[in-house]
Write a protein that holds these residues in place. Structure first.
Motif, short mmCIF file in Angstrom:
data_model
loop_
_atom_site.label_atom_id
_atom_site.label_comp_id
_atom_site.label_asym_id
_atom_site.label_seq_id
_atom_site.Cartn_x
_atom_site.Cartn_y
_atom_site.Cartn_z
N PHE A 43 0.83 -1.20 0.00
CA PHE A 43 0.00 0.00 0.00
C PHE A 43 0.87 1.25 0.00
CE2 PHE A 43 -2.82 -2.88 2.67
CZ PHE A 43 -3.58 -3.28 1.59
N SER A 44 0.44 2.23 -0.76
CA SER A 44 1.10 3.53 -0.72
C SER A 44 0.58 4.28 0.50
CB SER A 44 0.78 4.33 -1.99
OG SER A 44 -0.59 4.70 -2.00
N GLU A 45 1.25 5.35 0.84
CA GLU A 45 0.78 6.19 1.95
C GLU A 45 -0.64 6.68 1.66
OE1 GLU A 45 0.94 7.76 5.66
OE2 GLU A 45 2.52 6.53 4.78
N GLU A 46 -0.89 7.09 0.44
CA GLU A 46 -2.22 7.57 0.05
C GLU A 46 -3.27 6.47 0.20
OE1 GLU A 46 -4.52 9.05 -3.96
OE2 GLU A 46 -2.40 9.58 -3.76
N LYS A 56 -16.11 3.13 8.55
CA LYS A 56 -15.20 1.99 8.67
C LYS A 56 -13.78 2.51 8.88
CE LYS A 56 -18.32 -1.11 8.19
NZ LYS A 56 -18.70 -1.92 9.33
N TRP A 57 -12.94 1.65 9.45
CA TRP A 57 -11.56 2.02 9.72
C TRP A 57 -10.77 2.15 8.44
CZ3 TRP A 57 -10.76 -2.26 13.95
CH2 TRP A 57 -11.36 -1.85 15.14
N SER A 58 -9.79 3.04 8.48
CA SER A 58 -8.81 3.12 7.39
C SER A 58 -7.88 1.92 7.50
CB SER A 58 -8.00 4.41 7.49
OG SER A 58 -7.14 4.35 8.62
N LEU A 59 -7.11 1.68 6.45
CA LEU A 59 -6.12 0.60 6.51
C LEU A 59 -5.14 0.81 7.66
CD1 LEU A 59 -5.55 0.11 2.71
CD2 LEU A 59 -6.36 -1.65 4.30
N LYS A 60 -4.77 2.07 7.92
CA LYS A 60 -3.89 2.35 9.05
C LYS A 60 -4.57 2.01 10.37
CE LYS A 60 -1.13 6.11 7.14
NZ LYS A 60 -0.72 7.51 7.35
N GLU A 61 -5.84 2.33 10.49
CA GLU A 61 -6.56 2.04 11.74
C GLU A 61 -6.72 0.54 11.95
OE1 GLU A 61 -9.27 6.03 12.34
OE2 GLU A 61 -9.93 4.55 10.85
#
Length: 171
Positions: A43-46, A56-61
């Motif tokens: 995954f990129s930062e974006e 829903k949660w972000s991938l970071k969350e």
């Protein structure tokens, strides 16, 4: 060490524990670490801010939740393995809402996961069969240390499956 049986953990955890194949705990932890690293490194930062639906949660969350849960469960595993019978409460999902994982770089969260997983691996490596069979009290249920190790793996597996099923679409 054999996979825990019903009665070795709170029945609510069955879906996580039963999803894990039986095997060498240390190898299962290491293999899963590599799987998570491979997935999240793609995954990129974006992209790491992506949420598949409102609320829903972000991938970071999701990653932050995996990290926090592993920390909590590793502590509980330590307590059980050392014979501590102090009742420990249910762990809540409040931790994601108590911080902002999205403010942190994805690479930093990945590194934190690796540090937490390394600590879990070294903890499990240092336990013998008797210690892994010891039980603590979690959410009013006797829970063995080995069940907690399987929970760590199963919980992360659950969320990795959700990421693959719901987040990996064109966006």
């Amino acid at each position: 060490m054999n996979k825990p049986k019903e009665g070795d953990f709170n029945p609510q955890w069955g879906r996580y524990i039963n999803a894990v194949q039986e095997g060498d705990l240390v190898q299962l932890l290491k293999d899963q670490e590599q799987d998570l690293l491979s997935l999240y490194s793609s995954f990129s930062e974006e992209q790491s801010f992506y949420r598949y639906d409102e609320g829903k949660w972000s991938l970071k969350e999701v990653l932050g939740h995996i990290i926090d849960t592993e920390r909590i469960m590793s502590y509980r595993l330590l307590c059980a393995a050392r014979g501590d019978k102090t009742p420990l409460p249910r762990h809540q999902d409040i931790f994601v809402n108590g911080t902002s994982f999205d403010r942190r770089p994805l690479a930093e969260l990945i590194a934190e996961f690796c540090a937490v997983r390394t600590a879990s691996i070294t903890l499990v490596q240092g336990l013998n069969g008797e210690e892994l069979r010891r039980a603590g009290v979690i959410n009013n249920a006797a829970t063995t240390a080995v069940a907690l190790a399987y929970f760590i793996i199963g919980h992360a597996l659950h969320h990795l499956n959700v990421v693959r099923e719901k987040y990996l679409m064109p966006h």
